[in-house]
Design an enzyme around this catalytic site. Structure first.
Site, PDB file in Angstrom:
ATOM      1  N   HIS A  63      -2.835  -2.111   3.984  1.00  0.00           N
ATOM      2  CA  HIS A  63      -3.360  -2.120   2.622  1.00  0.00           C
ATOM      3  C   HIS A  63      -4.469  -3.157   2.515  1.00  0.00           C
ATOM      4  O   HIS A  63      -4.714  -3.924   3.451  1.00  0.00           O
ATOM      5  CB  HIS A  63      -2.258  -2.359   1.601  1.00  0.00           C
ATOM      6  CG  HIS A  63      -1.584  -3.688   1.678  1.00  0.00           C
ATOM      7  ND1 HIS A  63      -0.847  -4.103   2.773  1.00  0.00           N
ATOM      8  CD2 HIS A  63      -1.533  -4.735   0.793  1.00  0.00           C
ATOM      9  CE1 HIS A  63      -0.361  -5.309   2.554  1.00  0.00           C
ATOM     10  NE2 HIS A  63      -0.779  -5.721   1.370  1.00  0.00           N
ATOM     11  N   HIS A  65      -4.969  -5.862   0.560  1.00  0.00           N
ATOM     12  CA  HIS A  65      -4.796  -7.251   0.146  1.00  0.00           C
ATOM     13  C   HIS A  65      -5.395  -8.184   1.191  1.00  0.00           C
ATOM     14  O   HIS A  65      -5.315  -7.928   2.401  1.00  0.00           O
ATOM     15  CB  HIS A  65      -3.324  -7.566  -0.089  1.00  0.00           C
ATOM     16  CG  HIS A  65      -2.857  -7.189  -1.455  1.00  0.00           C
ATOM     17  ND1 HIS A  65      -1.536  -6.944  -1.763  1.00  0.00           N
ATOM     18  CD2 HIS A  65      -3.547  -7.008  -2.631  1.00  0.00           C
ATOM     19  CE1 HIS A  65      -1.425  -6.630  -3.050  1.00  0.00           C
ATOM     20  NE2 HIS A  65      -2.628  -6.662  -3.591  1.00  0.00           N
ATOM     21  N   ASP A  67      -4.702 -11.004   2.604  1.00  0.00           N
ATOM     22  CA  ASP A  67      -3.958 -11.584   3.726  1.00  0.00           C
ATOM     23  C   ASP A  67      -3.710 -10.580   4.847  1.00  0.00           C
ATOM     24  O   ASP A  67      -3.143 -10.939   5.884  1.00  0.00           O
ATOM     25  CB  ASP A  67      -2.636 -12.199   3.252  1.00  0.00           C
ATOM     26  CG  ASP A  67      -1.710 -11.212   2.565  1.00  0.00           C
ATOM     27  OD1 ASP A  67      -2.202 -10.347   1.825  1.00  0.00           O
ATOM     28  OD2 ASP A  67      -0.480 -11.320   2.748  1.00  0.00           O
ATOM     29  N   HIS A  68      -4.175  -9.353   4.646  1.00  0.00           N
ATOM     30  CA  HIS A  68      -4.046  -8.323   5.685  1.00  0.00           C
ATOM     31  C   HIS A  68      -5.396  -7.850   6.232  1.00  0.00           C
ATOM     32  O   HIS A  68      -5.418  -7.140   7.239  1.00  0.00           O
ATOM     33  CB  HIS A  68      -3.267  -7.124   5.145  1.00  0.00           C
ATOM     34  CG  HIS A  68      -1.845  -7.438   4.821  1.00  0.00           C
ATOM     35  ND1 HIS A  68      -0.783  -7.030   5.611  1.00  0.00           N
ATOM     36  CD2 HIS A  68      -1.292  -8.142   3.795  1.00  0.00           C
ATOM     37  CE1 HIS A  68       0.355  -7.472   5.085  1.00  0.00           C
ATOM     38  NE2 HIS A  68       0.065  -8.144   3.985  1.00  0.00           N
ATOM     39  N   HIS A 145       4.306  -0.735  -3.044  1.00  0.00           N
ATOM     40  CA  HIS A 145       3.760  -2.081  -3.225  1.00  0.00           C
ATOM     41  C   HIS A 145       2.960  -2.108  -4.532  1.00  0.00           C
ATOM     42  O   HIS A 145       2.949  -1.128  -5.276  1.00  0.00           O
ATOM     43  CB  HIS A 145       2.892  -2.433  -2.015  1.00  0.00           C
ATOM     44  CG  HIS A 145       2.483  -3.865  -1.935  1.00  0.00           C
ATOM     45  ND1 HIS A 145       3.330  -4.906  -2.259  1.00  0.00           N
ATOM     46  CD2 HIS A 145       1.296  -4.452  -1.569  1.00  0.00           C
ATOM     47  CE1 HIS A 145       2.694  -6.046  -2.080  1.00  0.00           C
ATOM     48  NE2 HIS A 145       1.462  -5.798  -1.677  1.00  0.00           N
ATOM     49  N   ASP A 216       3.481  -4.245   3.272  1.00  0.00           N
ATOM     50  CA  ASP A 216       4.235  -4.852   2.176  1.00  0.00           C
ATOM     51  C   ASP A 216       4.882  -3.756   1.330  1.00  0.00           C
ATOM     52  O   ASP A 216       4.238  -2.759   0.996  1.00  0.00           O
ATOM     53  CB  ASP A 216       3.314  -5.692   1.295  1.00  0.00           C
ATOM     54  CG  ASP A 216       2.719  -6.878   2.036  1.00  0.00           C
ATOM     55  OD1 ASP A 216       2.997  -7.024   3.234  1.00  0.00           O
ATOM     56  OD2 ASP A 216       1.984  -7.657   1.399  1.00  0.00           O
ATOM     57  N   HIS A 274       6.383 -11.424   7.737  1.00  0.00           N
ATOM     58  CA  HIS A 274       5.806 -11.598   6.400  1.00  0.00           C
ATOM     59  C   HIS A 274       6.718 -12.490   5.552  1.00  0.00           C
ATOM     60  O   HIS A 274       7.196 -12.113   4.492  1.00  0.00           O
ATOM     61  CB  HIS A 274       5.581 -10.237   5.731  1.00  0.00           C
ATOM     62  CG  HIS A 274       4.573 -10.277   4.617  1.00  0.00           C
ATOM     63  ND1 HIS A 274       4.928 -10.541   3.317  1.00  0.00           N
ATOM     64  CD2 HIS A 274       3.225 -10.101   4.615  1.00  0.00           C
ATOM     65  CE1 HIS A 274       3.850 -10.506   2.545  1.00  0.00           C
ATOM     66  NE2 HIS A 274       2.794 -10.240   3.318  1.00  0.00           N
TER      67      HIS A 274
END
Length: 309
Positions: A63, A65, A67-68, A145, A216, A274
């Site tokens: 996805h 976001h 942090d990914h 998510h 997530d 995670h």
């Protein structure tokens, strides 16, 4: 076949854990490395490993976001700093928007890549089987998510049976073309009239591995479907036992929910990652121990840890 975890933390980098990224090493199978997510600092983590960026042939993003994905433009640029003869094209699989994100970063920074990127973007209507080669098939489903997020199921195709060369020698089969025929499943007749039945000298096909890597997610039936019978399930564990309410509100899972998914899916092994930065030291040990009360073959992974499959 191994999984190496480059970042096992949630949200933002911490002293003990970088943000999300892992690689599936398929060097013995197809001489490739596949990356799943690429949070900031991923290329720095790679320097602590034996991973060669040119071996990374496919990147799967769960996805959008930060942090990914925030490490992706940097990794792609660094991958270019290799001899021209070592440059290999790259496939990136991910949600709609991943191409725009990558190309905007490269264009505005004036970065030029000596290799091609092939983008494969997906939305909810285009999931299912997303990739197939002669040795692997990859499936994807939508998770639960706060934004569109995918989980991946990597299925290795069954391996052919192996030839028992020693038994053939003992049977008096001369090494050469006859060996090849038997290996291909053909019965052969020797000069003395004896018939060699190929199936008697070839082992049964070996079941391929199944690896499930989730982004997530809250607890969802999609995770169970993706992890059904998996040899390894990589599941997020942002929160711990008793944190179900806050996990749900933030679109995440607890260690106990991950363990329940593994149990319902009849997975063989659960790897938790995670992890929120608030869990450190003994807290992480406790998260693992608590999850084991539901699914005994559970392990909470650390940055740079390598797990054989």
């Amino acid at each position: 076949m191994e999984i190496q975890f480059l970042g096992t933390g949630a949200g933002q980098p911490a002293k003990a854990r970088n943000v999300s990224s892992l690689v599936l090493k398929l060097l013995d199978e197809i001489n490739e490395v596949w990356m799943f997510d690429c949070g900031e600092g991923t290329q720095r983590q790679i320097l602590e490993t034996t991973i060669k960026p040119r071996k990374v042939k496919k990147i799967f993003i769960t996805h959008m976001h930060g942090d990914h994905v925030f490490g992706l433009p940097g990794f792609l640029s660094s991958r270019a700093f290799q001899a021209n003869e070592e440059q290999t094209d790259l496939d990136i699989y991910g949600p709609v928007g991943i191409k725009s994100f990558v190309m905007t970063g490269l264009r505005t920074s004036g970065s030029r890549l000596p290799y091609r990127i092939h983008f494969h973007e997906f939305d909810e209507s285009s999931l299912g089987k997303i990739m197939e080669t002669d040795k692997f098939t990859v499936y994807a489903e939508k998770l639960d998510h706060t934004i569109f997020c995918m989980g991946y199921r990597v299925v290795q195709k069954d391996l052919e049976g192996t030839l028992d060369a020693e038994a053939l020698k003992l049977a008096g089969v001369p090494f050469g073309p006859l060996f090849g025929k038997v290996k291909n499943g053909e019965n052969v007749t020797l000069e003395d009239g004896r018939e060699i039945i190929a199936k008697d000298y070839i082992s049964e096909p070996k079941k391929g591995k199944v690896i499930t890597i989730l982004g997530d997610t809250r607890k969802t039936d999609a995770s169970i479907r993706l992890a059904l019978g998996a040899d390894v399930l990589v599941h997020e564990s942002t929160y711990g036992k008793g944190d179900e309410r806050i996990a749900k509100s933030h679109g995440h899972s607890t260690n106990m929910q991950a363990a329940d998914i593994a149990k319902q899916a009849n997975a063989k092994r659960l790897l938790l990652n995670h992890v929120s930065a608030r869990f450190m030291g003994r807290d992480c040990w406790q998260m693992e121990e608590d999850a084991k009360t539901i699914f005994s073959n559970t392990h909470l992974v650390r940055d740079l840890e390598e797990v054989g499959i």
